[in-house]
Design a protein around this motif. Sequence first.
Motif, PDB file in Angstrom:
ATOM      1  N   ALA A 278       0.841  -1.192   0.000  1.00 17.48           N
ATOM      2  CA  ALA A 278       0.000   0.000   0.000  1.00 17.48           C
ATOM      3  C   ALA A 278       0.879   1.246   0.000  1.00 17.48           C
ATOM      4  CB  ALA A 278      -0.915   0.007   1.224  1.00 17.48           C
ATOM      5  N   TRP A 279       0.418   2.299  -0.623  1.00 18.33           N
ATOM      6  CA  TRP A 279       1.255   3.499  -0.768  1.00 18.33           C
ATOM      7  C   TRP A 279       1.626   4.096   0.586  1.00 18.33           C
ATOM      8  CZ3 TRP A 279      -0.035   8.216   1.211  1.00 18.33           C
ATOM      9  CH2 TRP A 279      -1.386   8.445   1.532  1.00 18.33           C
ATOM     10  N   TYR A 280       0.755   3.940   1.586  1.00 15.17           N
ATOM     11  CA  TYR A 280       0.989   4.533   2.898  1.00 15.17           C
ATOM     12  C   TYR A 280       1.760   3.607   3.850  1.00 15.17           C
ATOM     13  CZ  TYR A 280      -3.268   1.771   3.497  1.00 15.17           C
ATOM     14  OH  TYR A 280      -4.195   0.751   3.472  1.00 15.17           O
ATOM     15  N   GLU A 281       1.927   2.340   3.453  1.00 13.96           N
ATOM     16  CA  GLU A 281       2.578   1.383   4.355  1.00 13.96           C
ATOM     17  C   GLU A 281       4.001   1.785   4.765  1.00 13.96           C
ATOM     18  OE1 GLU A 281       2.385  -2.990   3.492  1.00 13.96           O
ATOM     19  OE2 GLU A 281       4.575  -2.818   3.671  1.00 13.96           O
ATOM     20  N   PRO A 282       4.837   2.279   3.865  1.00 15.04           N
ATOM     21  CA  PRO A 282       6.199   2.648   4.290  1.00 15.04           C
ATOM     22  C   PRO A 282       6.225   3.659   5.425  1.00 15.04           C
ATOM     23  CG  PRO A 282       6.062   2.589   1.897  1.00 15.04           C
ATOM     24  CD  PRO A 282       4.661   2.451   2.409  1.00 15.04           C
ATOM     25  N   PHE A 283       5.308   4.632   5.403  1.00 18.22           N
ATOM     26  CA  PHE A 283       5.267   5.639   6.459  1.00 18.22           C
ATOM     27  C   PHE A 283       4.874   5.015   7.793  1.00 18.22           C
ATOM     28  CE2 PHE A 283       4.172   7.768   2.446  1.00 18.22           C
ATOM     29  CZ  PHE A 283       5.193   8.708   2.384  1.00 18.22           C
ATOM     30  N   GLU A 284       3.861   4.159   7.762  1.00 16.07           N
ATOM     31  CA  GLU A 284       3.390   3.539   8.998  1.00 16.07           C
ATOM     32  C   GLU A 284       4.449   2.629   9.609  1.00 16.07           C
ATOM     33  OE1 GLU A 284      -0.267   1.627   7.908  1.00 16.07           O
ATOM     34  OE2 GLU A 284      -1.435   3.486   8.137  1.00 16.07           O
ATOM     35  N   ARG A 285       5.092   1.833   8.767  1.00 14.28           N
ATOM     36  CA  ARG A 285       6.068   0.881   9.285  1.00 14.28           C
ATOM     37  C   ARG A 285       7.309   1.579   9.825  1.00 14.28           C
ATOM     38  NH1 ARG A 285       6.773  -4.393   5.514  1.00 14.28           N
ATOM     39  NH2 ARG A 285       8.195  -4.845   7.250  1.00 14.28           N
ATOM     40  N   ILE A 286       7.830   2.564   9.095  1.00 13.73           N
ATOM     41  CA  ILE A 286       9.061   3.206   9.560  1.00 13.73           C
ATOM     42  C   ILE A 286       8.799   4.073  10.786  1.00 13.73           C
ATOM     43  CG2 ILE A 286       8.998   5.337   8.180  1.00 13.73           C
ATOM     44  CD1 ILE A 286      12.067   3.041   8.712  1.00 13.73           C
ATOM     45  N   ASP A 287       7.606   4.665  10.876  1.00  6.69           N
ATOM     46  CA  ASP A 287       7.263   5.458  12.052  1.00  6.69           C
ATOM     47  C   ASP A 287       7.207   4.577  13.291  1.00  6.69           C
ATOM     48  OD1 ASP A 287       6.392   7.911  13.350  1.00  6.69           O
ATOM     49  OD2 ASP A 287       4.409   6.979  13.465  1.00  6.69           O
ATOM     50  N   SER A 288       6.584   3.401  13.167  1.00 11.47           N
ATOM     51  CA  SER A 288       6.494   2.477  14.286  1.00 11.47           C
ATOM     52  C   SER A 288       7.871   1.972  14.709  1.00 11.47           C
ATOM     53  CB  SER A 288       5.589   1.300  13.909  1.00 11.47           C
ATOM     54  OG  SER A 288       5.541   0.342  14.932  1.00 11.47           O
ATOM     55  N   LEU A 289       8.698   1.610  13.738  1.00 11.32           N
ATOM     56  CA  LEU A 289      10.042   1.104  14.034  1.00 11.32           C
ATOM     57  C   LEU A 289      10.925   2.174  14.663  1.00 11.32           C
ATOM     58  CD1 LEU A 289      10.566  -0.939  10.757  1.00 11.32           C
ATOM     59  CD2 LEU A 289      10.466  -1.910  13.071  1.00 11.32           C
ATOM     60  N   ALA A 290      10.789   3.401  14.200  1.00 13.64           N
ATOM     61  CA  ALA A 290      11.584   4.494  14.771  1.00 13.64           C
ATOM     62  C   ALA A 290      11.217   4.723  16.236  1.00 13.64           C
ATOM     63  CB  ALA A 290      11.372   5.771  13.964  1.00 13.64           C
ATOM     64  N   LYS A 291       9.934   4.613  16.557  1.00 11.80           N
ATOM     65  CA  LYS A 291       9.503   4.771  17.951  1.00 11.80           C
ATOM     66  C   LYS A 291      10.107   3.676  18.831  1.00 11.80           C
ATOM     67  CE  LYS A 291       5.126   7.303  17.717  1.00 11.80           C
ATOM     68  NZ  LYS A 291       5.216   7.764  16.338  1.00 11.80           N
ATOM     69  N   GLU A 292      10.114   2.446  18.312  1.00 12.49           N
ATOM     70  CA  GLU A 292      10.678   1.329  19.073  1.00 12.49           C
ATOM     71  C   GLU A 292      12.146   1.562  19.408  1.00 12.49           C
ATOM     72  OE1 GLU A 292      10.143  -2.308  16.979  1.00 12.49           O
ATOM     73  OE2 GLU A 292       7.957  -2.143  16.903  1.00 12.49           O
ATOM     74  N   LYS A 293      12.880   2.173  18.490  1.00 15.09           N
ATOM     75  CA  LYS A 293      14.316   2.384  18.664  1.00 15.09           C
ATOM     76  C   LYS A 293      14.646   3.783  19.174  1.00 15.09           C
ATOM     77  CE  LYS A 293      15.771  -1.591  16.937  1.00 15.09           C
ATOM     78  NZ  LYS A 293      16.603  -2.558  17.697  1.00 15.09           N
ATOM     79  N   ASP A 294      13.618   4.579  19.475  1.00 13.76           N
ATOM     80  CA  ASP A 294      13.793   5.951  19.962  1.00 13.76           C
ATOM     81  C   ASP A 294      14.636   6.775  18.986  1.00 13.76           C
ATOM     82  OD1 ASP A 294      13.330   8.023  21.760  1.00 13.76           O
ATOM     83  OD2 ASP A 294      15.166   7.623  22.892  1.00 13.76           O
ATOM     84  N   ILE A 295      14.277   6.678  17.707  1.00 18.52           N
ATOM     85  CA  ILE A 295      14.977   7.404  16.648  1.00 18.52           C
ATOM     86  C   ILE A 295      14.139   8.604  16.218  1.00 18.52           C
ATOM     87  CG2 ILE A 295      15.676   7.272  14.203  1.00 18.52           C
ATOM     88  CD1 ILE A 295      16.513   4.378  14.763  1.00 18.52           C
ATOM     89  N   ALA A 296      14.743   9.764  16.178  1.00 20.48           N
ATOM     90  CA  ALA A 296      14.061  10.974  15.705  1.00 20.48           C
ATOM     91  C   ALA A 296      13.809  10.835  14.205  1.00 20.48           C
ATOM     92  CB  ALA A 296      14.912  12.202  15.990  1.00 20.48           C
ATOM     93  N   ILE A 297      12.601  11.195  13.770  1.00 23.30           N
ATOM     94  CA  ILE A 297      12.216  10.993  12.375  1.00 23.30           C
ATOM     95  C   ILE A 297      11.375  12.176  11.904  1.00 23.30           C
ATOM     96  CG2 ILE A 297      10.113   9.680  12.900  1.00 23.30           C
ATOM     97  CD1 ILE A 297      10.954   7.773  10.565  1.00 23.30           C
ATOM     98  N   ARG A 298      11.454  12.487  10.609  1.00 26.78           N
ATOM     99  CA  ARG A 298      10.732  13.625  10.045  1.00 26.78           C
ATOM    100  C   ARG A 298       9.921  13.178   8.825  1.00 26.78           C
ATOM    101  NH1 ARG A 298      12.607  15.042  14.224  1.00 26.78           N
ATOM    102  NH2 ARG A 298      14.063  16.779  14.618  1.00 26.78           N
ATOM    103  N   PHE A 299       8.688  13.713   8.734  1.00 24.85           N
ATOM    104  CA  PHE A 299       7.796  13.407   7.613  1.00 24.85           C
ATOM    105  C   PHE A 299       7.167  14.689   7.059  1.00 24.85           C
ATOM    106  CE2 PHE A 299       7.450   9.555  10.334  1.00 24.85           C
ATOM    107  CZ  PHE A 299       7.843   8.577   9.420  1.00 24.85           C
ATOM    108  N   PRO A 300       7.931  15.561   6.426  1.00 24.49           N
ATOM    109  CA  PRO A 300       7.291  16.744   5.843  1.00 24.49           C
ATOM    110  C   PRO A 300       6.380  16.350   4.683  1.00 24.49           C
ATOM    111  CG  PRO A 300       9.547  16.569   5.082  1.00 24.49           C
ATOM    112  CD  PRO A 300       9.374  15.509   6.148  1.00 24.49           C
ATOM    113  N   ILE A 301       5.331  17.132   4.460  1.00 24.42           N
ATOM    114  CA  ILE A 301       4.486  16.875   3.302  1.00 24.42           C
ATOM    115  C   ILE A 301       5.258  17.254   2.044  1.00 24.42           C
ATOM    116  CG2 ILE A 301       2.397  17.307   4.636  1.00 24.42           C
ATOM    117  CD1 ILE A 301       2.139  19.988   3.138  1.00 24.42           C
ATOM    118  N   MET A 302       4.745  16.866   0.884  1.00 23.96           N
ATOM    119  CA  MET A 302       5.392  17.230  -0.365  1.00 23.96           C
ATOM    120  C   MET A 302       5.340  18.752  -0.518  1.00 23.96           C
ATOM    121  SD  MET A 302       6.248  14.258  -1.193  1.00 23.96           S
ATOM    122  CE  MET A 302       5.755  12.538  -0.919  1.00 23.96           C
ATOM    123  N   GLY A 303       6.486  19.334  -0.733  1.00 23.62           N
ATOM    124  CA  GLY A 303       6.595  20.785  -0.780  1.00 23.62           C
ATOM    125  C   GLY A 303       6.839  21.413   0.576  1.00 23.62           C
ATOM    126  N   GLY A 304       6.852  20.579   1.620  1.00 25.81           N
ATOM    127  CA  GLY A 304       7.105  21.081   2.963  1.00 25.81           C
ATOM    128  C   GLY A 304       8.591  21.228   3.232  1.00 25.81           C
TER     129      GLY A 304
END
Length: 322
Positions: A278-304
Motif C-alpha cells: 500500500a502506498w501509505y505502508e512505508p510511512f506507517e512501518r518506519i514510524d512504528s520502528l523508529a519509535k521502538e528504537k527511539d529514533i528521531a524521524i521527520r515526515f514533511p508533506i510534499m513541498g514542505g
Amino acid sequence: MRYENSHIKYKNHIKEVIPMIYYIIKNKSKDSKPKHKYQIPVNYLKKEDLIYLKDNSVIRFGHSTLLFKLDNEFILTDPVFSNRASPFCFMGPKRFHDNPINIEELPNIKAVIISHNHYDHLDKKSVKLLNHKVETFYTTLGVSKHLIKFGIPKNKIIELNWWENIKVDNLELICTPTQHFSGRTLLDRDKTLWSSWVIKSSKLTLFFGADSGYFKGFKEIGEKYGPFDMTFLEVGAYNEKWKEIHMMPHQSIQAHIDLNGKVLFPIHNGTFDLSIHAWYEPFERIDSLAKEKDIAIRFPIMGGSIPILENITTTKWWELKN
C-alpha cells in the motif's frame, strides 16, 4: 565497463523480468495507489518561497527529489518532475501528487546530484529543463553519457567513483557505495555506476542514500564520515523478493544506526507505485520502528520544508488517506 556488486550476481536479467512482472501484478495491494491525488497533501511553492527559505533547510518535492539550502546555496538531488518515472509518457509508474513547484520557478542551483540512471532518479525532461539553472551536475561513473545526450554541456558535468570527493567553496560532496544496480533498458545492466552521497557544508553533514539494499557499507560510511545530522534513506518500493537492492523498513532503521545518524528522513515513497505494498505502508512501518528504537524521524508533506538542525515535529499526514 561493468560494475560488480560483491553481494549480488545477475545471470540473466531479461529472464528475470517476466516472472517478476507476473508476481507484482498478482500480488499488488488494492491500495498501492491513492484513490485520488488529494490524499497526498502538497504545499505549493513559488520562487520567492525558496529565495527566503531559511538556511540549513530541506524541502521534499517527492520520491527522492530534495532541495537543500546550505550556506545559502541550493543543492538538488535526483530531480524527477515528470508525470511518470518511465521512458514513456503514456505508461509506467504515474505520479500520485502534483509537483509542489514548476522547474521554471526554481532559483539558480549550485549543484544537482544524480545517484544513478534509473528513471525514477534520472529524468530526461527534468534535466533538460534544469540545464540553464544549474552550475554543475555531479553524478557517478558513466552517467555523463546520458546527460550529454540530454543536452548538458560536458564542462558542467563531474563524475565521481566510490570514495572520491570534490570541494566547491564551503560544500564537499563525497560519492559513496550502495548495494544496487543500474540500467535504463533490458540490455544495459550495470554499464554505469550507482551510489549514495555524503553532503558536507560548513555546519552540516548529511547522507543521501538514494537506492540500496542493506549492506556492511553503511557501517563503513558512518565510521568514515559520521555522525550525520540527518540521513535521507529509502523506505519504499521494498519487498522480500528484492531486499538485496531495496531495503526493508527494519533494514533502513539499521542503516541509520550504522551511519550514526541523528535524525532520519525517509525518502523513495509517496510519489510512485514501485512495489506491491500500500502506498501509505512505508510511512506507517518506519514510524512504528523508529519509535521502538527511539529514533528521531521527520515526515514533511510534499513541498514542505524543515530546518535540519532544529528539533521539530512533523504530522502523520498519510493518516488522512481515507
